[in-house]
Scaffold this motif. Sequence first.
Motif, PDB file in Angstrom:
ATOM      1  N   ALA A 193     -47.410  44.615 -12.396  1.00 14.58           N
ATOM      2  CA  ALA A 193     -48.739  44.727 -11.793  1.00 14.58           C
ATOM      3  C   ALA A 193     -49.730  45.374 -12.755  1.00 14.58           C
ATOM      4  CB  ALA A 193     -48.654  45.523 -10.496  1.00 14.58           C
ATOM      5  N   LEU A 194     -49.321  46.441 -13.417  1.00 15.53           N
ATOM      6  CA  LEU A 194     -50.210  47.098 -14.375  1.00 15.53           C
ATOM      7  C   LEU A 194     -50.537  46.187 -15.550  1.00 15.53           C
ATOM      8  CD1 LEU A 194     -48.667  50.700 -14.408  1.00 15.53           C
ATOM      9  CD2 LEU A 194     -50.800  49.965 -13.327  1.00 15.53           C
ATOM     10  N   GLY A 195     -49.524  45.422 -16.002  1.00 14.34           N
ATOM     11  CA  GLY A 195     -49.765  44.483 -17.089  1.00 14.34           C
ATOM     12  C   GLY A 195     -50.761  43.399 -16.700  1.00 14.34           C
ATOM     13  N   LEU A 196     -50.589  42.860 -15.498  1.00 11.27           N
ATOM     14  CA  LEU A 196     -51.524  41.841 -15.015  1.00 11.27           C
ATOM     15  C   LEU A 196     -52.928  42.419 -14.852  1.00 11.27           C
ATOM     16  CD1 LEU A 196     -49.334  39.989 -12.358  1.00 11.27           C
ATOM     17  CD2 LEU A 196     -50.155  39.072 -14.538  1.00 11.27           C
ATOM     18  N   PHE A 197     -52.994  43.643 -14.351  1.00 12.88           N
ATOM     19  CA  PHE A 197     -54.288  44.304 -14.202  1.00 12.88           C
ATOM     20  C   PHE A 197     -54.992  44.409 -15.549  1.00 12.88           C
ATOM     21  CE2 PHE A 197     -56.030  47.080 -10.674  1.00 12.88           C
ATOM     22  CZ  PHE A 197     -57.319  47.069 -11.163  1.00 12.88           C
ATOM     23  N   PHE A 198     -54.252  44.807 -16.566  1.00 11.68           N
ATOM     24  CA  PHE A 198     -54.835  44.938 -17.906  1.00 11.68           C
ATOM     25  C   PHE A 198     -55.295  43.588 -18.441  1.00 11.68           C
ATOM     26  CE2 PHE A 198     -54.284  44.827 -22.530  1.00 11.68           C
ATOM     27  CZ  PHE A 198     -55.159  45.841 -22.910  1.00 11.68           C
ATOM     28  N   VAL A 199     -54.453  42.566 -18.303  1.00 14.13           N
ATOM     29  CA  VAL A 199     -54.783  41.241 -18.849  1.00 14.13           C
ATOM     30  C   VAL A 199     -55.986  40.639 -18.130  1.00 14.13           C
ATOM     31  CG1 VAL A 199     -53.962  38.873 -19.096  1.00 14.13           C
ATOM     32  CG2 VAL A 199     -52.452  40.781 -19.674  1.00 14.13           C
ATOM     33  N   VAL A 200     -55.943  40.632 -16.789  1.00 19.55           N
ATOM     34  CA  VAL A 200     -57.046  40.042 -16.024  1.00 19.55           C
ATOM     35  C   VAL A 200     -58.343  40.812 -16.269  1.00 19.55           C
ATOM     36  CG1 VAL A 200     -57.926  39.651 -13.684  1.00 19.55           C
ATOM     37  CG2 VAL A 200     -55.573  39.058 -14.241  1.00 19.55           C
ATOM     38  N   GLY A 201     -58.262  42.141 -16.211  1.00 15.67           N
ATOM     39  CA  GLY A 201     -59.466  42.938 -16.407  1.00 15.67           C
ATOM     40  C   GLY A 201     -60.081  42.736 -17.777  1.00 15.67           C
ATOM     41  N   LEU A 202     -59.245  42.731 -18.808  1.00 14.81           N
ATOM     42  CA  LEU A 202     -59.751  42.573 -20.171  1.00 14.81           C
ATOM     43  C   LEU A 202     -60.265  41.163 -20.418  1.00 14.81           C
ATOM     44  CD1 LEU A 202     -60.148  43.866 -22.957  1.00 14.81           C
ATOM     45  CD2 LEU A 202     -57.833  43.115 -23.542  1.00 14.81           C
ATOM     46  N   LEU A 203     -59.480  40.165 -20.020  1.00 11.84           N
ATOM     47  CA  LEU A 203     -59.863  38.774 -20.283  1.00 11.84           C
ATOM     48  C   LEU A 203     -61.181  38.419 -19.602  1.00 11.84           C
ATOM     49  CD1 LEU A 203     -59.084  36.031 -21.522  1.00 11.84           C
ATOM     50  CD2 LEU A 203     -57.860  35.518 -19.395  1.00 11.84           C
ATOM     51  N   PHE A 204     -61.300  38.757 -18.312  1.00 10.20           N
ATOM     52  CA  PHE A 204     -62.519  38.399 -17.579  1.00 10.20           C
ATOM     53  C   PHE A 204     -63.653  39.384 -17.857  1.00 10.20           C
ATOM     54  CE2 PHE A 204     -59.448  35.818 -15.514  1.00 10.20           C
ATOM     55  CZ  PHE A 204     -60.139  34.742 -14.963  1.00 10.20           C
ATOM     56  N   GLY A 205     -63.310  40.535 -18.469  1.00  9.02           N
ATOM     57  CA  GLY A 205     -64.363  41.430 -18.929  1.00  9.02           C
ATOM     58  C   GLY A 205     -65.010  40.914 -20.201  1.00  9.02           C
ATOM     59  N   LEU A 206     -64.184  40.374 -21.110  1.00  9.54           N
ATOM     60  CA  LEU A 206     -64.705  39.826 -22.357  1.00  9.54           C
ATOM     61  C   LEU A 206     -65.328  38.446 -22.167  1.00  9.54           C
ATOM     62  CD1 LEU A 206     -61.808  40.835 -24.792  1.00  9.54           C
ATOM     63  CD2 LEU A 206     -64.066  41.892 -24.591  1.00  9.54           C
ATOM     64  N   TYR A 207     -64.771  37.669 -21.237  1.00  8.19           N
ATOM     65  CA  TYR A 207     -65.267  36.305 -20.995  1.00  8.19           C
ATOM     66  C   TYR A 207     -65.564  36.132 -19.510  1.00  8.19           C
ATOM     67  CZ  TYR A 207     -63.056  35.755 -25.555  1.00  8.19           C
ATOM     68  OH  TYR A 207     -62.676  35.918 -26.876  1.00  8.19           O
ATOM     69  N   PRO A 208     -66.614  36.764 -19.002  1.00 15.45           N
ATOM     70  CA  PRO A 208     -66.921  36.699 -17.570  1.00 15.45           C
ATOM     71  C   PRO A 208     -67.244  35.294 -17.079  1.00 15.45           C
ATOM     72  CG  PRO A 208     -68.722  37.733 -18.787  1.00 15.45           C
ATOM     73  CD  PRO A 208     -67.576  37.602 -19.734  1.00 15.45           C
ATOM     74  N   GLU A 209     -67.627  34.411 -18.002  1.00 15.25           N
ATOM     75  CA  GLU A 209     -67.944  33.037 -17.591  1.00 15.25           C
ATOM     76  C   GLU A 209     -66.723  32.302 -17.053  1.00 15.25           C
ATOM     77  OE1 GLU A 209     -67.060  32.982 -22.058  1.00 15.25           O
ATOM     78  OE2 GLU A 209     -68.163  34.242 -20.637  1.00 15.25           O
ATOM     79  N   LEU A 210     -65.523  32.821 -17.304  1.00 16.27           N
ATOM     80  CA  LEU A 210     -64.324  32.204 -16.737  1.00 16.27           C
ATOM     81  C   LEU A 210     -64.359  32.223 -15.212  1.00 16.27           C
ATOM     82  CD1 LEU A 210     -61.526  33.637 -19.081  1.00 16.27           C
ATOM     83  CD2 LEU A 210     -62.420  31.303 -19.032  1.00 16.27           C
ATOM     84  N   ASP A 211     -64.947  33.256 -14.635  1.00 10.23           N
ATOM     85  CA  ASP A 211     -65.086  33.308 -13.180  1.00 10.23           C
ATOM     86  C   ASP A 211     -65.936  32.142 -12.674  1.00 10.23           C
ATOM     87  OD1 ASP A 211     -63.641  35.191 -11.730  1.00 10.23           O
ATOM     88  OD2 ASP A 211     -64.942  36.842 -12.309  1.00 10.23           O
ATOM     89  N   ILE A 212     -67.010  31.870 -13.376  1.00  6.09           N
ATOM     90  CA  ILE A 212     -67.883  30.759 -12.988  1.00  6.09           C
ATOM     91  C   ILE A 212     -67.144  29.432 -13.103  1.00  6.09           C
ATOM     92  CG2 ILE A 212     -69.956  29.467 -13.611  1.00  6.09           C
ATOM     93  CD1 ILE A 212     -70.620  32.027 -12.230  1.00  6.09           C
ATOM     94  N   LYS A 213     -66.402  29.241 -14.192  1.00  4.48           N
ATOM     95  CA  LYS A 213     -65.699  27.980 -14.410  1.00  4.48           C
ATOM     96  C   LYS A 213     -64.629  27.742 -13.344  1.00  4.48           C
ATOM     97  CE  LYS A 213     -66.486  27.839 -19.397  1.00  4.48           C
ATOM     98  NZ  LYS A 213     -65.881  27.862 -20.767  1.00  4.48           N
TER      99      LYS A 213
END
Length: 249
Positions: A9-29
């Motif tokens: 869970a902590l690993g997923l939290f880190f990956v999701v938070g970092l990835l969508f923090g750096l590339y927020p447009e992924l949420d839109i896509k």
Amino acid sequence: MNRTGLFIALGLFFVVGLLFGLYPELDIKLSAAFYDATHKTFPLKLNGAAGFARDAAMWIAWAFVVPSFGALIWKAIRPDRPLLVKGRTIVFLVGTLALSAGVLTNLTFKTYWGRPRPVVVTEFNGPQQFVPWWDPRGTCGRNCSFFSGEGATAFWTYAPAALAPPQWRPLAYTAATVFGVVTSGLRMAFGGHFFTDVAIAGLVTFLVIWVAFALIYRWPRTRLSDERIDAALTRFASPLHRVLRRSRA
């Protein structure tokens, strides 16, 4: 609810938070996959069967905690009788649901974190500007997008899964995961939440459940017993019970 689950869970939290923090447009896509640009709407939100499935998911989740609420009500009426549901089960289920799907979502983040929902952002023909998951400065005034209350409620089924018999527990965790993912997918399809809203809802809920399980069942210094909880509820409800008996007499 072992350490492996916590690390995942902590690993997923880190990956999701970092990835969508750096590339927020992924949420839109990801939300765009459910959007009909021709008719400028999220078609599934008008589908009656999908709407029923959304409501049914919440009924299913709440069904797991209804016996605990019933046991508390009966205990308040008859404090001299033993609890109908184990004390630790009541504390664990009611406490984790209230904290994850109530306090942390509706009373905290959704109230003060002004992220607009997909259905109202300009990318999907709405009036408000999109903001990434980490930015609380959106223009949403109330009942905002981050993070998902229904997603948290759906993933809360990890709590009853944690109380399943050991031989059934892996299957229960799998069922809770599928249930949470499908329910969260519906919220995205309706334009109600971005991916990060439901993903972080699930991860926060899991962490709340993991800590609560450790406090109530695992760690010796904080471990509770069913008998102590029953006795505490008896002491709490007895004065009111005596007053009611005198008034009836």
